[in-house]
Design a protein around this motif. Structure first.
Motif, mmCIF file in Angstrom:
data_model
loop_
_atom_site.group_PDB
_atom_site.id
_atom_site.type_symbol
_atom_site.label_atom_id
_atom_site.label_comp_id
_atom_site.label_asym_id
_atom_site.label_seq_id
_atom_site.Cartn_x
_atom_site.Cartn_y
_atom_site.Cartn_z
ATOM 1 N N SER A 36 0.880 4.257 -2.892
ATOM 2 C CA SER A 36 0.545 5.657 -2.573
ATOM 3 C C SER A 36 1.718 6.608 -2.753
ATOM 4 C CB SER A 36 0.015 5.757 -1.136
ATOM 5 O OG SER A 36 1.000 5.339 -0.203
ATOM 6 N N HIS A 37 2.935 6.070 -2.989
ATOM 7 C CA HIS A 37 4.114 6.930 -3.187
ATOM 8 C C HIS A 37 4.785 6.631 -4.523
ATOM 9 C CE1 HIS A 37 3.483 7.088 1.176
ATOM 10 N NE2 HIS A 37 4.156 8.213 1.177
ATOM 11 N N ARG A 54 0.827 -1.206 0.000
ATOM 12 C CA ARG A 54 0.000 0.000 0.000
ATOM 13 C C ARG A 54 0.866 1.265 0.000
ATOM 14 N NH1 ARG A 54 -2.915 -3.096 4.053
ATOM 15 N NH2 ARG A 54 -4.770 -4.035 3.117
ATOM 16 N N TYR A 55 1.983 1.215 0.738
ATOM 17 C CA TYR A 55 2.883 2.369 0.772
ATOM 18 C C TYR A 55 3.455 2.641 -0.611
ATOM 19 C CZ TYR A 55 6.743 5.418 2.128
ATOM 20 O OH TYR A 55 7.605 6.480 2.228
#
Length: 296
Positions: free
Chosen positions: A201-202, A197-198
């Protein structure tokens, strides 16, 4: 033990949710392909017998799923049997996933950059070998919600059932993963999903293993070990794969964009490096990819 991948066709509709206690427990359930029951055995082991002749002993502390795919019987010879149960109607397609295929299946799903979707994993009969406090707690939360008189209780229960299915999915994966590698602490398994997920999102930034580990508050070595066991690939490979997929999207939707500009959108400033890994992950040069786009 086998598992089922169930692809949801609608939002689950709760039918009942309650605590059950009895002496000399015996229950006969007819087949109903669109009815599912999830229950936590709090006390008193039970015997589960199915129409196909198979029989299993399910100990207390187990979390069970009855998909009602065939007629079955539940019985307990214990002085007291107690369980917490939730029944709901759900339209779905079921695909059998044998235990030896579960981890490759999950690894393949992980390549899509997210574990979110309209599918879940459920065990055939029950999850053995450990306690499941989170699953037990969610079932009891659903029971409390169902017993309330609020007008929105049914909607809230539907959301909680989806949450329960997500937790069951994670528990199934943990169970198989631990059998494969017992050095992995199941309480930390969730970090591989948080890392995914990180990254999602980045995606527009330069991403390092160090910053992901810092965000998750674990060591880089342990994060790398967890992620490789979960997905079958290293973090660097996964990050590059996700970024290349995004570059491909940009090249497809904007014929005028340069490779350098596409790289800046995914945190890769070195155009030569981007060109090399693009060829590595797609098998095509950027020029060949653009030509292929024109011919399609």
């Amino acid at each position: 033990m086998d598992y089922y991948k169930i692809t949801l066709a609608n939002t689950p509709r709760i039918l009942f949710a309650h605590h059950y206690q009895a002496s000399g427990y015996a229950m006969h359930l007819k087949s109903d392909a669109n009815f599912m029951e999830a229950f936590y055995v709090e006390q008193g082991a039970i015997q589960n017998r199915r129409a196909d002749g198979t029989c299993l002993s399910i100990p207390a502390g187990s979390f069970c799923i009855s998909m009602k795919r065939q007629e079955e019987w539940f019985e307990s010879s214990e002085p007291i049997h107690r369980h917490a149960t939730v029944g709901f109607r759900l339209f779905y397609e079921a695909e059998l996933v044998p235990q030896e295929q579960l981890l490759p299946f999950v690894q393949q799903a992980a390549h899509s950059s997210s574990f979110d979707g309209n599918w879940a994993l459920v065990p055939d009969r029950y999850l053995p070998g450990e306690e499941y406090p989170q699953l037990e707690q969610t079932v009891k939360t659903i029971i409390r919600c169902f017993s309330e008189g609020a007008e929105t209780r049914l909607l809230r229960c539907s959301g909680l059932i989806l949450e329960l299915l997500a937790e069951i999915t994670t528990a199934c994966i943990r169970h198989v993963l631990l059998k494969k590698d017992r050095s992995i602490n199941p309480s930390l398994f969730v970090y591989s999903q948080r890392a995914i997920r990180y990254i999602a999102s980045h995606i527009e930034q330069k991403i390092t293993i160090e910053e992901i580990a810092r965000e998750l508050e674990i060591s880089t070595g342990y994060l790398s070990h967890l992620f490789k066991a979960m997905t079958g690939q290293t973090l660097i490979t996964y990050i590059n794969r996700v970024k290349i997929e995004r570059v491909k999207e940009l090249l497809l939707i904007n014929n005028a964009i340069t490779l350098k500009e596409a790289g800046e959108n995914v945190g890769i400033e070195d155009e030569n490096y981007l060109s090399r890994i693009f060829k590595q992950y797609t098998g095509l040069s950027v020029r060949e990819f653009r030509m292929l786009r024109i011919t399609l």
